[in-house]
Design an enzyme around this catalytic site. Structure first.
Site, PDB file in Angstrom:
ATOM      1  N   GLY A 110       0.798  -1.226   0.000  1.00 28.20           N
ATOM      2  CA  GLY A 110       0.000   0.000   0.000  1.00 28.20           C
ATOM      3  C   GLY A 110       0.828   1.272   0.000  1.00 28.20           C
ATOM      4  N   TYR A 125     -11.284   4.107  13.942  1.00 26.50           N
ATOM      5  CA  TYR A 125     -10.212   4.578  13.046  1.00 26.50           C
ATOM      6  C   TYR A 125     -10.063   6.106  13.128  1.00 26.50           C
ATOM      7  CZ  TYR A 125      -7.631   4.765   8.546  1.00 26.50           C
ATOM      8  OH  TYR A 125      -6.701   4.961   7.538  1.00 26.50           O
TER       9      TYR A 125
HETATM   10  N1  CAA Z   1     -23.591   8.642   5.730  1.00 31.98           N
HETATM   11  C1  CAA Z   1     -24.868   8.491   6.149  1.00 31.98           C
HETATM   12  N2  CAA Z   1     -25.510   7.323   6.194  1.00 31.98           N
HETATM   13  C2  CAA Z   1     -24.817   6.231   5.803  1.00 31.98           C
HETATM   14  C3  CAA Z   1     -23.480   6.307   5.366  1.00 31.98           C
HETATM   15  C4  CAA Z   1     -22.874   7.586   5.325  1.00 31.98           C
HETATM   16  N3  CAA Z   1     -21.602   7.746   4.920  1.00 31.98           N
HETATM   17  N4  CAA Z   1     -23.066   5.060   5.061  1.00 31.98           N
HETATM   18  C5  CAA Z   1     -24.104   4.224   5.328  1.00 31.98           C
HETATM   19  N5  CAA Z   1     -25.158   4.934   5.749  1.00 31.98           N
HETATM   20  C6  CAA Z   1     -26.466   4.438   6.128  1.00 31.98           C
HETATM   21  C7  CAA Z   1     -27.019   3.481   5.076  1.00 31.98           C
HETATM   22  O1  CAA Z   1     -27.691   4.195   4.062  1.00 31.98           O
HETATM   23  C8  CAA Z   1     -27.965   2.621   5.905  1.00 31.98           C
HETATM   24  O2  CAA Z   1     -29.142   3.345   6.155  1.00 31.98           O
HETATM   25  P1  CAA Z   1     -30.568   2.613   6.122  1.00 31.98           P
HETATM   26  O3  CAA Z   1     -30.490   1.556   7.194  1.00 31.98           O
HETATM   27  O4  CAA Z   1     -31.511   3.713   6.413  1.00 31.98           O
HETATM   28  O5  CAA Z   1     -30.669   2.031   4.748  1.00 31.98           O
HETATM   29  C9  CAA Z   1     -27.237   2.506   7.258  1.00 31.98           C
HETATM   30  O6  CAA Z   1     -26.328   3.631   7.305  1.00 31.98           O
HETATM   31  C10 CAA Z   1     -26.461   1.225   7.375  1.00 31.98           C
HETATM   32  O7  CAA Z   1     -25.571   1.122   6.229  1.00 31.98           O
HETATM   33  P2  CAA Z   1     -25.032  -0.258   5.698  1.00 31.98           P
HETATM   34  O8  CAA Z   1     -26.168  -1.142   5.285  1.00 31.98           O
HETATM   35  O9  CAA Z   1     -23.925   0.001   4.716  1.00 31.98           O
HETATM   36  O10 CAA Z   1     -24.484  -0.880   7.071  1.00 31.98           O
HETATM   37  P3  CAA Z   1     -23.347  -1.871   7.299  1.00 31.98           P
HETATM   38  O11 CAA Z   1     -23.372  -2.144   8.755  1.00 31.98           O
HETATM   39  O12 CAA Z   1     -23.392  -2.992   6.322  1.00 31.98           O
HETATM   40  O13 CAA Z   1     -22.001  -1.056   6.904  1.00 31.98           O
HETATM   41  C11 CAA Z   1     -20.311   0.571   7.137  1.00 31.98           C
HETATM   42  C12 CAA Z   1     -21.721   0.156   7.543  1.00 31.98           C
HETATM   43  C13 CAA Z   1     -19.304  -0.485   7.565  1.00 31.98           C
HETATM   44  C14 CAA Z   1     -19.994   1.827   7.893  1.00 31.98           C
HETATM   45  C15 CAA Z   1     -20.234   0.785   5.624  1.00 31.98           C
HETATM   46  O14 CAA Z   1     -21.180   1.755   5.283  1.00 31.98           O
HETATM   47  C16 CAA Z   1     -18.875   1.225   5.179  1.00 31.98           C
HETATM   48  O15 CAA Z   1     -17.992   0.403   4.934  1.00 31.98           O
HETATM   49  N6  CAA Z   1     -18.642   2.532   5.050  1.00 31.98           N
HETATM   50  C17 CAA Z   1     -17.368   3.074   4.576  1.00 31.98           C
HETATM   51  C18 CAA Z   1     -16.484   3.420   5.698  1.00 31.98           C
HETATM   52  C19 CAA Z   1     -15.247   4.042   5.094  1.00 31.98           C
HETATM   53  O16 CAA Z   1     -15.270   5.063   4.450  1.00 31.98           O
HETATM   54  N7  CAA Z   1     -14.117   3.411   5.346  1.00 31.98           N
HETATM   55  C20 CAA Z   1     -12.887   3.913   4.801  1.00 31.98           C
HETATM   56  C21 CAA Z   1     -11.949   2.763   4.549  1.00 31.98           C
HETATM   57  S1  CAA Z   1     -10.469   3.299   3.738  1.00 31.98           S
HETATM   58  C22 CAA Z   1      -9.627   4.099   4.902  1.00 31.98           C
HETATM   59  O17 CAA Z   1      -9.957   4.145   6.055  1.00 31.98           O
HETATM   60  C23 CAA Z   1      -8.366   4.781   4.459  1.00 31.98           C
HETATM   61  C24 CAA Z   1      -8.375   6.202   4.795  1.00 31.98           C
HETATM   62  O18 CAA Z   1      -7.654   6.617   5.683  1.00 31.98           O
HETATM   63  C25 CAA Z   1      -9.160   7.141   3.999  1.00 31.98           C
END
Ligand code: CAA
Length: 240
Positions: A13, A147
């Site tokens: 990475g 995180y």
């Molecule tokens: N803002 C607002 N609402 C959100 C949202 C957001 N960003 N993301 C998800 N939601 C909502 C969904 O729409 C859903 O709402 P409903 O129940 O009303 O439909 C609810 O939250 C649950 O969402 P999921 O079904 O996706 O729930 P989950 O438990 O399966 O997953 C999660 C939740 C793990 C947070 C997933 O949304 C996810 O992976 N998000 C991304 C997190 C992210 O950005 N990680 C970065 C990784 S890379 C990194 O970290 C490197 C770096 O330094 C940048």
């Protein structure tokens, strides 16, 4: 004599790009890794650099490794605290293990490595420490209470340590990458990633080299007047 740079999580990475960049800049690079043996071997074959396996969250393991690295490669002049993991999930569903693993791997590791390496830098009156934080430590991120807390913690740690060592010729800075093309972001759901890319003014994710170049500058003697800084490289996604 060739100067030694240590890059935690340096075989994959962003860390991989940083290791290559520092090698090109003339450092003898030692990368650390924890789990992925194939990536570590590929890194050794490709670069001829050492890749040392230990857990940066484990103080005793860090102590043993740092002693051995300094014995084999000489004093560490540049430390890049890059190793990091994600255990994403909404807080109300998060296991306490996901909290502790992320805090210990991403934040406690900075204490462990700095605690062991800073005394030597102070004695030699020179050192460069670069902490790889994240945009999500600056702005928070849905699904990343663990995180975001660890990465925000790195920013306070950077500033406090920078004050303590500034008069000793040691600089301490933090870089906050935005979303970069790595295995970590490749593990995200495509629709989540697409929605994030729509928020990036430069209309694309970053490349690991774009972080490595910044690290190389901060690691050089030219960056002597930059310390305690938080430098964003996020394509304009978050401007502070
Ligand atoms: N803002 C607002 N609402 C959100 C949202 C957001 N960003 N993301 C998800 N939601 C909502 C969904 O729409 C859903 O709402 P409903 O129940 O009303 O439909 C609810 O939250 C649950 O969402 P999921 O079904 O996706 O729930 P989950 O438990 O399966 O997953 C999660 C939740 C793990 C947070 C997933 O949304 C996810 O992976 N998000 C991304 C997190 C992210 O950005 N990680 C970065 C990784 S890379 C990194 O970290 C490197 C770096 O330094 C940048």
């Amino acid at each position: 004599m060739t100067k030694t740079a240590l890059v935690t999580g340096g075989t994959r990475g962003i860390g991989h790009a940083i290791s290559l960049g520092l090698q090109q800049a003339g450092f003898s690079v030692v990368a650390t890794y924890h789990g992925n043996e194939d990536a570590a071997q590929k890194f050794r074959d490709e670069t001829g650099c050492a890749a040392v396996k230990f857990d940066v969250a484990d103080y005793a393991a860090c102590e043993q490794a740092v002693q051995q690295i300094e014995k084999d490669h000489g004093p560490i002049e540049v430390l890049v605290n890059n190793a990091g993991i994600t255990r994403d999930g909404m807080l109300h569903k998060m296991a306490k293990e996901s909290w502790h693993e992320v805090i210990e791997t991403n934040l406690t590791s900075c204490f462990n490595m700095c605690r062991l390496i800073v005394p030597g830098m102070r004695e030699r009156s020179y050192g460069r420490i670069i902490n790889i934080s994240s945009i999500n430590g600056q702005k928070g991120q849905f699904g990343q209470t663990n995180y975001s807390a660890a990465k925000a913690g790195m920013l306070g740690f950077t500033k406090a340590l920078a004050m303590e060592v500034a008069a000793k010729g040691v600089t301490v800075n933090a870089i906050c990458p935005g979303y970069i093309e790595t295995d970590m972001t490749a593990g995200m759901k495509q629709e989540v990633l697409d929605s994030i890319i729509r928020q990036i003014p430069v209309t694309r994710m970053g490349k690991p080299d774009e972080i490595a170049d910044l690290v190389c500058f901060l690691a050089s003697p030219k960056a002597a007047f930059i310390t305690g800084a938080t430098i964003a490289a996020n394509g304009g996604q978050y401007m502070v």
